[in-house]
Design an enzyme around this catalytic site. Structure first.
Site, PDB file in Angstrom:
ATOM      1  N   ASP A   1      -2.752   4.820  -2.485  1.00  0.00           N
ATOM      2  CA  ASP A   1      -3.934   5.416  -1.762  1.00  0.00           C
ATOM      3  C   ASP A   1      -4.522   6.822  -2.484  1.00  0.00           C
ATOM      4  O   ASP A   1      -3.643   7.274  -2.966  1.00  0.00           O
ATOM      5  CB  ASP A   1      -3.153   5.819  -0.423  1.00  0.00           C
ATOM      6  CG  ASP A   1      -4.289   6.039   0.672  1.00  0.00           C
ATOM      7  OD1 ASP A   1      -5.037   5.118   1.098  1.00  0.00           O
ATOM      8  OD2 ASP A   1      -4.113   7.457   1.168  1.00  0.00           O
TER       9      ASP A   1
ATOM     10  N   GLU B   1      -6.730   3.292  -5.596  1.00  0.00           N
ATOM     11  CA  GLU B   1      -7.843   3.575  -4.815  1.00  0.00           C
ATOM     12  C   GLU B   1      -8.590   4.718  -5.497  1.00  0.00           C
ATOM     13  O   GLU B   1      -8.300   5.938  -5.231  1.00  0.00           O
ATOM     14  CB  GLU B   1      -7.550   3.585  -3.333  1.00  0.00           C
ATOM     15  CG  GLU B   1      -8.902   3.866  -2.494  1.00  0.00           C
ATOM     16  CD  GLU B   1      -8.644   4.744  -1.168  1.00  0.00           C
ATOM     17  OE1 GLU B   1      -9.676   4.465  -0.208  1.00  0.00           O
ATOM     18  OE2 GLU B   1      -7.680   5.384  -0.972  1.00  0.00           O
TER      19      GLU B   1
ATOM     20  N   ASP C   1       0.712  -1.289  -0.013  1.00  0.00           N
ATOM     21  CA  ASP C   1      -0.089   0.047   0.066  1.00  0.00           C
ATOM     22  C   ASP C   1       0.861   1.150   0.108  1.00  0.00           C
ATOM     23  O   ASP C   1       1.840   1.291   0.883  1.00  0.00           O
ATOM     24  CB  ASP C   1      -0.725  -0.033   1.323  1.00  0.00           C
ATOM     25  CG  ASP C   1      -2.112   0.697   1.222  1.00  0.00           C
ATOM     26  OD1 ASP C   1      -2.078   1.799   0.535  1.00  0.00           O
ATOM     27  OD2 ASP C   1      -3.104   0.229   1.483  1.00  0.00           O
TER      28      ASP C   1
ATOM     29  N   HIS D   1     -10.975  -2.049   4.320  1.00  0.00           N
ATOM     30  CA  HIS D   1     -10.687  -1.503   5.658  1.00  0.00           C
ATOM     31  C   HIS D   1     -11.388  -0.157   6.095  1.00  0.00           C
ATOM     32  O   HIS D   1     -11.078   0.403   7.014  1.00  0.00           O
ATOM     33  CB  HIS D   1      -9.324  -1.464   6.099  1.00  0.00           C
ATOM     34  CG  HIS D   1      -8.659  -0.369   5.227  1.00  0.00           C
ATOM     35  ND1 HIS D   1      -8.467  -0.545   3.921  1.00  0.00           N
ATOM     36  CD2 HIS D   1      -7.978   0.629   5.474  1.00  0.00           C
ATOM     37  CE1 HIS D   1      -7.934   0.589   3.314  1.00  0.00           C
ATOM     38  NE2 HIS D   1      -7.584   1.227   4.269  1.00  0.00           N
ATOM     39  N   ASP D   2     -12.119   0.201   5.086  1.00  0.00           N
ATOM     40  CA  ASP D   2     -12.627   1.685   5.133  1.00  0.00           C
ATOM     41  C   ASP D   2     -14.137   1.422   4.990  1.00  0.00           C
ATOM     42  O   ASP D   2     -15.164   2.461   5.330  1.00  0.00           O
ATOM     43  CB  ASP D   2     -12.489   2.728   4.140  1.00  0.00           C
ATOM     44  CG  ASP D   2     -10.861   2.985   4.320  1.00  0.00           C
ATOM     45  OD1 ASP D   2     -10.465   3.027   5.257  1.00  0.00           O
ATOM     46  OD2 ASP D   2     -10.343   3.106   2.998  1.00  0.00           O
TER      47      ASP D   2
HETATM   48  C1  GLC Z   1      -7.668   5.984   1.918  1.00  0.00           C
HETATM   49  C2  GLC Z   1      -7.261   4.861   3.137  1.00  0.00           C
HETATM   50  C3  GLC Z   1      -8.037   5.092   4.486  1.00  0.00           C
HETATM   51  C4  GLC Z   1      -7.238   6.423   4.952  1.00  0.00           C
HETATM   52  C5  GLC Z   1      -7.162   7.394   3.927  1.00  0.00           C
HETATM   53  C6  GLC Z   1      -6.167   8.516   4.122  1.00  0.00           C
HETATM   54  O1  GLC Z   1      -8.763   5.955   1.750  1.00  0.00           O
HETATM   55  O2  GLC Z   1      -8.048   3.577   2.534  1.00  0.00           O
HETATM   56  O3  GLC Z   1      -7.877   4.040   5.107  1.00  0.00           O
HETATM   57  O4  GLC Z   1      -7.713   6.836   6.122  1.00  0.00           O
HETATM   58  O5  GLC Z   1      -6.879   6.871   2.453  1.00  0.00           O
HETATM   59  O6  GLC Z   1      -4.869   8.191   3.915  1.00  0.00           O
END
Ligand code: GLC
Ligand code: CA
Length: 551
Positions: free
Chosen positions: A210, A274, A100, A344-345
């Site tokens: 990310d 993402e 990641d 995880h979100d």
């Molecule tokens: C992405 C991650 C999340 C994080 C955010 C800021 O959305 O998946 O968990 O809090 O970025 O880095």
């Protein structure tokens, strides 16, 4: 198909949230050695690649998404030596390893930001997004209250924080401990690509980038349009439409640069993004084709812009069909589809759709065309864990309590065995988040012995997907809806050995009868009835999925 499909096209990705997978030193937090210790489980399950959420040195304000050093391992998770062992052990088992990477922001403790904030004339000042206060209006406010524009943090409040020492604001799309980097600065780009190379040179097979769609912000810092539908019970950031802070055209140049750099490495390193955007904007992240003279153009963007639409939709046959049809229609030539059902979100799959539909969801995810991504524990049917107010860890929930942003429920530790703390951490240790009390039945060991468990369904589906070219590389056809039933075919490649498949998925509680051609039931989601021949009328029970080999 012109070229043999690549590993990230035929394979299945499994996301590990390292804090919650396996603790090996009794501090209640998962670690890299824990992942190494559990690789055989992933082999048994039958996935192909592991994506690990961040384990870099970090103050953990956002549990590792606030990186203080891009080229090391946080002592909480282990060491670089532990990482080298992990990657060697993974590769030995034929598993790929995806990291990641967090390009949009660093930790406020990163040496780059410490330098940048040290003075206005520091040579790294321009590595972050600093701005003067807005001019004073008629009603007098001190400079520290005059934010440059209305940009909002995803985790509540303004995206601007005042720096007393240098009397400017800095931008943070997330926590104030996560200052945004200035991706228009070529030195920032070079530094980030160097960090990516550090890991590529160590053998990693790709990155999940990310918030890839947020990297570039409007050069003129124009305020975002207001969202007329917003009301105060919603999160702050929904009060504006992120026109000038997301999906800016220049972002695509960066994605292409990342891709070009990664293409310089052998072995097919994968670039995953993402990206939470509507489908028409999402598919643009595959990038334009580079070689128009070829039958299948070579695209120049992300290999897999994550498709989260199955997470965000109503769980109904017609809605899911609509997504699959629109996505297939919009995909540019040469683009490889992908689907995600949890991360995880997001609230856990089994919580969103219920235990019965979680089985239908498994068959859907693993029989659609494209690369599936599984979230750890979803193969066991793990649900959201209830979090009492005093147990909250997630800063997003702490900043905007009760607005539904909290992500602790889906980050509860993995359930391995029927024992206190489920084998995640010793019984006498304190896990960093509460464990699910359903561990006695939902754990991996118990389910592995049960021929009807959800785990067995996942393992069987993953096995069939590997066995049959059509399931991992074939086309998809005839996506149709009959009441609560979704049906589609996976169509054989023209190599003479493949089979056509029919998938029937009942999103409702009531049985549905449908017409099917001659074939053999390969698998049902209740793990019963395989081997039966089909002809004409087929009954699909409520909450059932059936996979049929035609012919
Ligand atoms: C992405 C991650 C999340 C994080 C955010 C800021 O959305 O998946 O968990 O809090 O970025 O880095
Ligand atoms: Ca640990």
């Amino acid at each position: 198909m012109a070229n043999a499909p690549l590993w990230w096209q035929t394979g299945v990705i499994y996301q590990v949230y390292p804090r919650s997978f396996q603790d090996t030193n009794g501090d209640g937090v998962g670690d890299l050695r824990g992942i190494t210790a559990r690789l055989d489980y992933l082999v048994t399950l039958g996935v192909d690649a592991v994506w690990i959420s961040p384990f870099y040195p970090s103050p953990m304000a956002d549990f590792g998404y606030d990186v203080a050093d891009y080229t090391d391992v946080d002592p909480l998770f282990g060491s670089l030596a532990d990482f080298d062992e992990l990657i060697a052990a993974a590769h030995q088992r034929g598993l790929k390893l995806i990291l990641d990477f967090v390009p949009n922001h660093t930790s406020d403790q990163h040496p780059w930001f410490l330098e940048s904030r040290s003075s206005r004339s520091n040579r790294k000042r321009d590595w972050y997004l600093w701005h003067n206060p807005a001019p004073p209006g008629d009603d007098w406010h001190p400079a520290r209250e005059r934010v440059p524009n209305n940009w909002m943090s995803h985790f509540g409040g303004s995206a601007w924080t005042w720096d007393e020492a240098t009397e400017q604001f800095y931008l943070h799309s997330f926590l104030k401990q996560q200052p945004d980097l200035n991706w228009r600065n070529p030195d920032v780009r070079a530094a980030m690509y160097a960090a990516m190379r550090f890991w590529l040179d160590r053998g990693v097979d790709g990155f999940r980038m990310d918030v890839l769609w947020l990297l570039i912000k409007d050069a003129d810092f124009r305020s975002n349009p207001r969202n007329p539908d917003w009301n105060p019970s919603w999160q702050d950031h929904a009060s504006v439409v992120p026109k000038f802070t997301s999906d800016r055209p220049e972002t695509h140049d960066i994605v292409r640069e990342m891709r070009t750099m990664m293409d310089g490495y052998a072995g097919g390193r994968v670039l995953i993004g993402e990206i939470y955007l509507p489908l028409p904007e999402l598919v643009r992240y595959y990038g334009p084709g580079t070689k128009t003279d070829e039958a299948v153009p070579q695209l120049s963007g992300a290999h897999l812009p994550f498709n989260f639409h199955l997470i965000q939709t109503h769980w109904e046959a017609s809605a899911v069909a609509g997504i699959v049809q629109e996505y297939e229609r919009l995909l540019p030539a040469g683009a490889w589809p992908n689907y995600v059902l949890g991360n995880h979100d997001q609230s856990r799959l089994a919580t969103r759709v219920g235990a019965a539909q979680a089985r239908v969801a498994a068959m859907l995810l693993l029989t659609l065309r494209g690369t599936p991504t599984l979230y750890y524990g979803d193969e066991l049917g793990m649900t959201d864990v209830p979090i009492a107010p005093e147990q909250v860890q997630d800063p997003a929930e702490k900043n905007e309590p009760g607005k539904g942003r909290g992500r602790d429920p889906e980050r509860s530790p993995m359930l391995w065995v029927d024992a206190p703390h489920a084998g995640f951490t010793p019984p006498e240790s304190e896990p960093w988040l509460p464990m699910l009390d359903s561990y006695a039945t939902l754990n991996a060991a118990t389910q592995a012995k049960d021929s009807r468990s959800l785990f067995t369904l996942y393992r069987t589906l993953l096995h069939l997907r590997r066995q049959h070219d059509t399931l991992h590389a074939g086309e998809i056809a005839d996506v149709t809806v009959e009441g609560t039933l979704l049906r589609y075919r996976r169509v054989a490649l023209e190599d003479g050995h493949s089979t056509d498949f029919l998938v029937l998925l009942n999103f409702g509680d009531e049985p549905v009868t449908t017409y099917v051609p001659r074939g053999t039931v390969l698998l049902t989601t209740i793990l019963d009835g395989a081997g039966a021949t089909t002809e004409s009328e087929q009954m699909v029970e409520g909450n059932e999925g059936i996979l049929i080999a035609l012919g």
